[in-house]
Design a protein around this motif. Sequence first.
Motif, PDB file in Angstrom:
ATOM      1  N   VAL A 121      -3.750  12.828  -1.137  1.00  0.00           N
ATOM      2  CA  VAL A 121      -2.734  12.092  -1.899  1.00  0.00           C
ATOM      3  C   VAL A 121      -2.618  10.673  -1.344  1.00  0.00           C
ATOM      4  O   VAL A 121      -2.593   9.692  -2.097  1.00  0.00           O
ATOM      5  N   ARG A 122      -2.584  10.609  -0.063  1.00  0.00           N
ATOM      6  CA  ARG A 122      -2.494   9.318   0.614  1.00  0.00           C
ATOM      7  C   ARG A 122      -3.693   8.432   0.268  1.00  0.00           C
ATOM      8  O   ARG A 122      -3.529   7.264  -0.100  1.00  0.00           O
ATOM      9  N   HIS A 123      -4.856   9.019   0.372  1.00  0.00           N
ATOM     10  CA  HIS A 123      -6.071   8.285   0.050  1.00  0.00           C
ATOM     11  C   HIS A 123      -6.046   7.786  -1.390  1.00  0.00           C
ATOM     12  O   HIS A 123      -6.488   6.681  -1.696  1.00  0.00           O
ATOM     13  N   PHE A 124      -5.523   8.625  -2.253  1.00  0.00           N
ATOM     14  CA  PHE A 124      -5.445   8.285  -3.671  1.00  0.00           C
ATOM     15  C   PHE A 124      -4.593   7.043  -3.907  1.00  0.00           C
ATOM     16  O   PHE A 124      -4.984   6.124  -4.617  1.00  0.00           O
ATOM     17  N   PHE A 125      -3.448   7.012  -3.258  1.00  0.00           N
ATOM     18  CA  PHE A 125      -2.565   5.850  -3.410  1.00  0.00           C
ATOM     19  C   PHE A 125      -3.215   4.599  -2.839  1.00  0.00           C
ATOM     20  O   PHE A 125      -3.094   3.509  -3.396  1.00  0.00           O
ATOM     21  N   GLU A 126      -3.914   4.774  -1.738  1.00  0.00           N
ATOM     22  CA  GLU A 126      -4.569   3.610  -1.137  1.00  0.00           C
ATOM     23  C   GLU A 126      -5.655   3.064  -2.056  1.00  0.00           C
ATOM     24  O   GLU A 126      -5.866   1.854  -2.127  1.00  0.00           O
ATOM     25  N   LEU A 127      -6.307   3.975  -2.765  1.00  0.00           N
ATOM     26  CA  LEU A 127      -7.299   3.561  -3.747  1.00  0.00           C
ATOM     27  C   LEU A 127      -6.648   2.738  -4.862  1.00  0.00           C
ATOM     28  O   LEU A 127      -7.148   1.668  -5.245  1.00  0.00           O
ATOM     29  N   VAL A 151      -0.319 -11.022  -3.314  1.00  0.00           N
ATOM     30  CA  VAL A 151      -1.182  -9.988  -3.882  1.00  0.00           C
ATOM     31  C   VAL A 151      -0.791  -8.584  -3.402  1.00  0.00           C
ATOM     32  O   VAL A 151      -0.658  -7.660  -4.206  1.00  0.00           O
ATOM     33  N   GLY A 152      -0.589  -8.431  -2.116  1.00  0.00           N
ATOM     34  CA  GLY A 152      -0.271  -7.120  -1.558  1.00  0.00           C
ATOM     35  C   GLY A 152       1.035  -6.566  -2.093  1.00  0.00           C
ATOM     36  O   GLY A 152       1.101  -5.406  -2.519  1.00  0.00           O
ATOM     37  N   GLU A 153       2.060  -7.390  -2.097  1.00  0.00           N
ATOM     38  CA  GLU A 153       3.372  -6.923  -2.534  1.00  0.00           C
ATOM     39  C   GLU A 153       3.416  -6.676  -4.033  1.00  0.00           C
ATOM     40  O   GLU A 153       4.083  -5.756  -4.492  1.00  0.00           O
ATOM     41  N   THR A 154       2.695  -7.497  -4.771  1.00  0.00           N
ATOM     42  CA  THR A 154       2.672  -7.291  -6.220  1.00  0.00           C
ATOM     43  C   THR A 154       1.928  -6.001  -6.562  1.00  0.00           C
ATOM     44  O   THR A 154       2.337  -5.260  -7.462  1.00  0.00           O
ATOM     45  N   ALA A 155       0.868  -5.728  -5.844  1.00  0.00           N
ATOM     46  CA  ALA A 155       0.146  -4.458  -6.056  1.00  0.00           C
ATOM     47  C   ALA A 155       1.085  -3.278  -5.821  1.00  0.00           C
ATOM     48  O   ALA A 155       1.152  -2.347  -6.634  1.00  0.00           O
ATOM     49  N   SER A 156       1.822  -3.335  -4.722  1.00  0.00           N
ATOM     50  CA  SER A 156       2.810  -2.283  -4.435  1.00  0.00           C
ATOM     51  C   SER A 156       3.815  -2.148  -5.564  1.00  0.00           C
ATOM     52  O   SER A 156       4.163  -1.047  -5.983  1.00  0.00           O
ATOM     53  N   LEU A 157       4.275  -3.303  -6.039  1.00  0.00           N
ATOM     54  CA  LEU A 157       5.291  -3.276  -7.089  1.00  0.00           C
ATOM     55  C   LEU A 157       4.756  -2.634  -8.366  1.00  0.00           C
ATOM     56  O   LEU A 157       5.429  -1.803  -8.976  1.00  0.00           O
ATOM     57  N   VAL A 158       3.551  -3.001  -8.752  1.00  0.00           N
ATOM     58  CA  VAL A 158       2.983  -2.446  -9.987  1.00  0.00           C
ATOM     59  C   VAL A 158       2.839  -0.927  -9.865  1.00  0.00           C
ATOM     60  O   VAL A 158       3.258  -0.168 -10.746  1.00  0.00           O
TER      61      VAL A 158
ATOM     62  N   MET B  95      14.671   6.554   3.389  1.00  0.00           N
ATOM     63  CA  MET B  95      13.407   6.585   4.122  1.00  0.00           C
ATOM     64  C   MET B  95      13.658   6.524   5.623  1.00  0.00           C
ATOM     65  O   MET B  95      12.990   7.207   6.392  1.00  0.00           O
ATOM     66  N   ARG B  96      14.606   5.695   6.015  1.00  0.00           N
ATOM     67  CA  ARG B  96      14.918   5.575   7.435  1.00  0.00           C
ATOM     68  C   ARG B  96      15.354   6.929   8.001  1.00  0.00           C
ATOM     69  O   ARG B  96      15.043   7.266   9.146  1.00  0.00           O
ATOM     70  N   GLU B  97      16.048   7.696   7.164  1.00  0.00           N
ATOM     71  CA  GLU B  97      16.497   9.028   7.593  1.00  0.00           C
ATOM     72  C   GLU B  97      15.393  10.072   7.439  1.00  0.00           C
ATOM     73  O   GLU B  97      15.619  11.262   7.656  1.00  0.00           O
ATOM     74  N   GLY B  98      14.230   9.642   6.978  1.00  0.00           N
ATOM     75  CA  GLY B  98      13.117  10.579   6.822  1.00  0.00           C
ATOM     76  C   GLY B  98      13.236  11.494   5.625  1.00  0.00           C
ATOM     77  O   GLY B  98      12.771  12.625   5.643  1.00  0.00           O
ATOM     78  N   TRP B 170       6.816   7.453   0.825  1.00  0.00           N
ATOM     79  CA  TRP B 170       6.882   8.826   1.336  1.00  0.00           C
ATOM     80  C   TRP B 170       5.488   9.407   1.544  1.00  0.00           C
ATOM     81  O   TRP B 170       5.197  10.004   2.575  1.00  0.00           O
ATOM     82  N   ALA B 171       4.635   9.186   0.562  1.00  0.00           N
ATOM     83  CA  ALA B 171       3.267   9.711   0.645  1.00  0.00           C
ATOM     84  C   ALA B 171       2.453   8.977   1.706  1.00  0.00           C
ATOM     85  O   ALA B 171       1.661   9.583   2.420  1.00  0.00           O
ATOM     86  N   LEU B 172       2.673   7.677   1.807  1.00  0.00           N
ATOM     87  CA  LEU B 172       1.905   6.885   2.779  1.00  0.00           C
ATOM     88  C   LEU B 172       2.541   6.922   4.168  1.00  0.00           C
ATOM     89  O   LEU B 172       1.974   6.380   5.111  1.00  0.00           O
ATOM     90  N   LYS B 173       3.725   7.545   4.237  1.00  0.00           N
ATOM     91  CA  LYS B 173       4.489   7.535   5.491  1.00  0.00           C
ATOM     92  C   LYS B 173       4.673   6.108   5.999  1.00  0.00           C
ATOM     93  O   LYS B 173       4.480   5.823   7.187  1.00  0.00           O
ATOM     94  N   ASP B 174       5.006   5.231   5.097  1.00  0.00           N
ATOM     95  CA  ASP B 174       5.154   3.820   5.439  1.00  0.00           C
ATOM     96  C   ASP B 174       6.283   3.223   4.605  1.00  0.00           C
ATOM     97  O   ASP B 174       6.089   2.836   3.453  1.00  0.00           O
ATOM     98  N   ALA B 175       7.453   3.162   5.208  1.00  0.00           N
ATOM     99  CA  ALA B 175       8.658   2.753   4.490  1.00  0.00           C
ATOM    100  C   ALA B 175       8.626   1.292   4.072  1.00  0.00           C
ATOM    101  O   ALA B 175       9.418   0.868   3.233  1.00  0.00           O
ATOM    102  N   SER B 176       7.723   0.522   4.629  1.00  0.00           N
ATOM    103  CA  SER B 176       7.760  -0.925   4.409  1.00  0.00           C
ATOM    104  C   SER B 176       7.381  -1.340   2.991  1.00  0.00           C
ATOM    105  O   SER B 176       7.335  -2.508   2.673  1.00  0.00           O
ATOM    106  N   VAL B 177       7.088  -0.366   2.139  1.00  0.00           N
ATOM    107  CA  VAL B 177       6.744  -0.669   0.749  1.00  0.00           C
ATOM    108  C   VAL B 177       7.977  -0.997  -0.080  1.00  0.00           C
ATOM    109  O   VAL B 177       7.920  -1.784  -1.019  1.00  0.00           O
TER     110      VAL B 177
END
Lengths: 201, 201
Positions: A121-127, A151-158, B95-98, B170-177
């Motif tokens: 699942v993680r890999h999928f999102f990274e893709l 670019v990075g933040e906009t990708a996350s947003l989309v 997210m901070r609370e997990g 949650w999936a990436l275990k990275d709250a900074s998104v």
Amino acid sequence: MFAMSLDTRERLLRETEVLLRTKGYAAFSYADLAERIGIRKASIHHHFRTKEELGAALIDTYLVKFEADLAQILGQEREAIPRLRRYAGFFTASMREGMMPLCGALSAETAALPLAMQQRVRHFFELHLAWLRTVLKEGVKAGELGPDLDVGETASLVLSALEGASLVAWALKDASVITPAFEQVVSRLIDSTSTNNPIRE
Amino acid sequence: MFAMSLDTRERLLRETEVLLRTKGYAAFSYADLAERIGIRKASIHHHFRTKEELGAALIDTYLVKFEADLAQILGQEREAIPRLRRYAGFFTASMREGMMPLCGALSAETAALPLAMQQRVRHFFELHLAWLRTVLKEGVKAGELGPDLDVGETASLVLSALEGASLVAWALKDASVITPAFEQVVSRLIDSTSTNNPIRE
DNA sequence: GACAGCCTACCTACTAGTAGGTTTAGACGT
DNA sequence: ACGTCTAAACCTACTAGTAGGTAGGCTGTC
């Protein structure tokens, strides 16, 4: 027979996809699946030794197909906005078919998922994110999107907006949430450039 | 004793919240819950007759608290952007609370949920959207946001982006998104006002 | 003595998974 | 063309374990 076996394996994967994308991993069972296919529970184990293996295999096939679809978009469309719109089409198509996007369906229950599936699942999102970054980066370079665009933040947003809109639409049983949310994101990408607004498909 | 009973009941609700927001509904069990509280499985039934009743009760209490929190924001902040930022704070806090936001965690498995819970999840989202529309509408009226802003669609976008970002995080275990996704939405709300309008046709 | 709160002991239904037998069909030597 | 071998595909029948839920008893407080 060989062809028959492949057929069953594929039908298993297809029904697994439906079950995962509607009920999730924890709530779907071999009994469920067996009944839909029309074979006995034990026979599933002939094709997939464990539920975890089946789940992982499903994500793998899904991922291969998805990667091809994304590559096709890059081949067919040469501008960022049409590419993104095609991308968003996957999410509206999901809802039209009465299913959640696969990883949106699974990621909520990540913590209860077998490790092999968590990683996928993680890999999928990274893709997804990598592809979106590529599209956005090229869009910036071509001058279609503002040069100040992150670019990075906009990708996350989309990605977030589309997964989230799918989630909300799914709960409200109202698919009409998705496209407006996406178009809002897109229209603001356009606004930040000097071009004007080519709304509607 | 009455106080003792309330205590257990509350502890049950609290642990149920944790389990629902991390594993989801299907993947959490009475055995799970009983062990965390330190009582026997059967004793849970003394407080909540069925799992469905427990789940519904949890959403109900959560909803009451949440409604109060939203009302408090309206009382304490008088401008749209700070109000939205406080709202987004709920998601980063999750997210901070997990944990996932409650309804984000549940809505993916909506189709496998008891009816009583489906309705509550739905109601919960509608509450979010109604509150967001109010905030946006007042923001438009006060001139803080552009008069051309589509209140309904923007409300959907804000909710979708935050729920989706939580899902991805949650999936990436990275709250900074989460925060960047939200800030992107917000910054574009500000851009669309006339305050910092550097030409452009 | 009523009753809240919790217990032990149990139930039925269902979970993923296993053991081992049957059916089908293609491959191969004679 | 014939039986023989192998193996895939599927079956029935079962396991241990867990799910949510129930019956009925004990205990301490009002």
